[in-house]
Write a protein that holds these residues in place. Structure first.
Motif, mmCIF file in Angstrom:
data_model
loop_
_atom_site.group_PDB
_atom_site.id
_atom_site.type_symbol
_atom_site.label_atom_id
_atom_site.label_comp_id
_atom_site.label_asym_id
_atom_site.label_seq_id
_atom_site.Cartn_x
_atom_site.Cartn_y
_atom_site.Cartn_z
ATOM 1 N N ARG A 73 55.488 83.352 40.777
ATOM 2 C CA ARG A 73 55.961 82.511 41.895
ATOM 3 C C ARG A 73 54.862 82.288 42.924
ATOM 4 N NH1 ARG A 73 61.401 85.388 43.661
ATOM 5 N NH2 ARG A 73 59.789 86.182 45.000
ATOM 6 N N ILE A 74 54.088 83.328 43.227
ATOM 7 C CA ILE A 74 52.987 83.195 44.203
ATOM 8 C C ILE A 74 51.968 82.184 43.694
ATOM 9 C CG2 ILE A 74 50.997 84.391 45.205
ATOM 10 C CD1 ILE A 74 52.851 86.907 45.336
ATOM 11 N N GLY A 75 51.542 82.355 42.450
ATOM 12 C CA GLY A 75 50.558 81.436 41.876
ATOM 13 C C GLY A 75 51.079 80.012 41.785
ATOM 14 N N ALA A 76 52.332 79.859 41.356
ATOM 15 C CA ALA A 76 52.909 78.520 41.223
ATOM 16 C C ALA A 76 53.031 77.838 42.578
ATOM 17 C CB ALA A 76 54.275 78.598 40.539
ATOM 18 N N ALA A 77 53.471 78.560 43.595
ATOM 19 C CA ALA A 77 53.593 77.971 44.929
ATOM 20 C C ALA A 77 52.231 77.534 45.460
ATOM 21 C CB ALA A 77 54.244 78.969 45.884
ATOM 22 N N LEU A 78 51.237 78.373 45.259
ATOM 23 C CA LEU A 78 49.884 78.044 45.726
ATOM 24 C C LEU A 78 49.351 76.806 45.019
ATOM 25 C CD1 LEU A 78 47.238 78.750 47.260
ATOM 26 C CD2 LEU A 78 46.626 80.078 45.245
ATOM 27 N N VAL A 79 49.375 76.819 43.693
ATOM 28 C CA VAL A 79 48.810 75.718 42.925
ATOM 29 C C VAL A 79 49.581 74.423 43.167
ATOM 30 C CG1 VAL A 79 48.443 74.841 40.575
ATOM 31 C CG2 VAL A 79 47.720 77.148 41.178
ATOM 32 N N LYS A 80 50.894 74.492 43.124
ATOM 33 C CA LYS A 80 51.675 73.269 43.321
ATOM 34 C C LYS A 80 51.496 72.717 44.730
ATOM 35 C CE LYS A 80 55.165 72.288 41.024
ATOM 36 N NZ LYS A 80 56.188 71.890 40.164
ATOM 37 N N GLY A 81 51.377 73.586 45.718
ATOM 38 C CA GLY A 81 51.167 73.131 47.085
ATOM 39 C C GLY A 81 49.839 72.412 47.250
ATOM 40 N N ILE A 82 48.763 73.005 46.740
ATOM 41 C CA ILE A 82 47.445 72.372 46.842
ATOM 42 C C ILE A 82 47.408 71.099 45.991
ATOM 43 C CG2 ILE A 82 44.976 72.620 46.419
ATOM 44 C CD1 ILE A 82 45.330 75.635 46.849
ATOM 45 N N ALA A 83 47.938 71.180 44.777
ATOM 46 C CA ALA A 83 47.918 70.022 43.873
ATOM 47 C C ALA A 83 48.687 68.848 44.480
ATOM 48 C CB ALA A 83 48.491 70.401 42.514
ATOM 49 N N PHE A 84 49.830 69.123 45.073
ATOM 50 C CA PHE A 84 50.622 68.059 45.697
ATOM 51 C C PHE A 84 49.869 67.474 46.892
ATOM 52 C CE2 PHE A 84 53.763 66.560 48.784
ATOM 53 C CZ PHE A 84 54.428 65.617 48.007
ATOM 54 N N GLY A 85 49.325 68.345 47.722
ATOM 55 C CA GLY A 85 48.617 67.888 48.909
ATOM 56 C C GLY A 85 47.367 67.085 48.592
ATOM 57 N N LYS A 86 46.690 67.405 47.510
ATOM 58 C CA LYS A 86 45.452 66.722 47.127
ATOM 59 C C LYS A 86 45.682 65.643 46.065
ATOM 60 C CE LYS A 86 42.339 69.125 49.444
ATOM 61 N NZ LYS A 86 41.418 68.504 50.371
ATOM 62 N N ASN A 87 46.928 65.524 45.582
ATOM 63 C CA ASN A 87 47.280 64.568 44.534
ATOM 64 C C ASN A 87 46.430 64.801 43.272
ATOM 65 O OD1 ASN A 87 48.849 62.539 43.454
ATOM 66 N ND2 ASN A 87 47.447 60.925 44.073
ATOM 67 N N ILE A 88 46.366 66.079 42.867
ATOM 68 C CA ILE A 88 45.609 66.493 41.687
ATOM 69 C C ILE A 88 46.612 67.065 40.685
ATOM 70 C CG2 ILE A 88 43.844 68.072 40.814
ATOM 71 C CD1 ILE A 88 42.614 68.013 43.639
ATOM 72 N N PRO A 89 46.515 66.700 39.407
ATOM 73 C CA PRO A 89 47.462 67.243 38.431
ATOM 74 C C PRO A 89 47.256 68.743 38.214
ATOM 75 C CG PRO A 89 45.801 65.899 37.337
ATOM 76 C CD PRO A 89 45.573 65.770 38.815
ATOM 77 N N CYS A 90 48.326 69.396 37.758
ATOM 78 C CA CYS A 90 48.238 70.817 37.409
ATOM 79 C C CYS A 90 48.916 71.037 36.061
ATOM 80 C CB CYS A 90 48.832 71.703 38.500
ATOM 81 S SG CYS A 90 50.520 71.366 38.958
ATOM 82 N N VAL A 91 48.439 72.057 35.341
ATOM 83 C CA VAL A 91 49.008 72.409 34.043
ATOM 84 C C VAL A 91 49.317 73.895 34.026
ATOM 85 C CG1 VAL A 91 47.819 70.579 32.777
ATOM 86 C CG2 VAL A 91 46.748 72.814 32.982
ATOM 87 N N SER A 92 50.292 74.257 33.211
ATOM 88 C CA SER A 92 50.622 75.671 33.049
ATOM 89 C C SER A 92 50.078 76.159 31.713
ATOM 90 C CB SER A 92 52.136 75.881 33.122
ATOM 91 O OG SER A 92 52.770 75.221 32.055
ATOM 92 N N VAL A 93 49.725 77.439 31.694
ATOM 93 C CA VAL A 93 49.191 78.077 30.492
ATOM 94 C C VAL A 93 49.961 79.373 30.285
ATOM 95 C CG1 VAL A 93 47.145 79.112 29.443
ATOM 96 C CG2 VAL A 93 46.899 77.129 30.956
#
Length: 166
Positions: A73-93
């Motif tokens: 949850r910590i990692g997902a919140a961090l990545v999704k927050g930055i990705a949304f704010g910067k309009n950069i795609p993210c992928v899960s592994v």
């Protein structure tokens, strides 16, 4: 393609910068579950070590378990927050797939038990058609194929109960 990757599924936290084929920098800290305090400073250090700015990142990657539910949850919140704010795609592994990746070419035909031994699992029980082991903070039950049926891996975590994977 410049990638910023995060792993917060275990007691250690990791951040890496890659260019799509090579790891440019990586940091791992065995912190005892303080990923919420460490991931951003680690990302800054990884970017600096790779001589890349955040604006050059084209993709975020995140491990999604099995592992610590809070860490995911910590990692997902961090990545999704930055990705949304910067309009950069993210992928899960998948954490398990990422661990197994380095062995797939060399040990493609190995059994689940052999693969988990290579990954450093601690076995509690090994029988002809069943094994129980720990890999990091997650326990796995390995149900070996019988009479032509598929082998299955059961993943046990405190947060999710058990999940069977074909």
């Amino acid at each position: 393609m410049k990638i910023l990757a995060f792993d917060s599924t275990a007691k250690s936290a990791s951040v890496a910068v890659a260019d799509g084929t090579h790891v440019l920098s990586e940091f791992t800290v065995d912190s005892g579950m303080t990923q919420s305090e460490l991931l951003l400073p680690m990302a800054r250090k990884a970017l600096e070590a790779a001589h890349i700015s955040l604006s050059e990142i084209e993709l975020f990657a995140l491990t999604t378990g099995p592992g610590s539910f809070t860490g995911v949850r910590i990692g997902a919140a961090l990545v999704k927050g930055i990705a949304f704010g910067k309009n950069i795609p993210c992928v899960s592994v998948s954490t398990l797939e990422a661990l197994a990746e380095k062995y797939l070419g060399e040990f493609f035909d190995m059994s689940f038990v052999d693969l988990f031994e290579k990954l450093g699992a601690r076995f509690v029980t090994k029988k002809d058609n069943y094994a129980l082991c720990w890999l990091g903070d997650v326990s796995f039950s390995l149900h070996l194929a019988t009479k032509g049926g598929p082998a299955k891996i059961g993943i046990h975590t405190n947060a999710t109960g058990m999940v069977l994977i074909d």
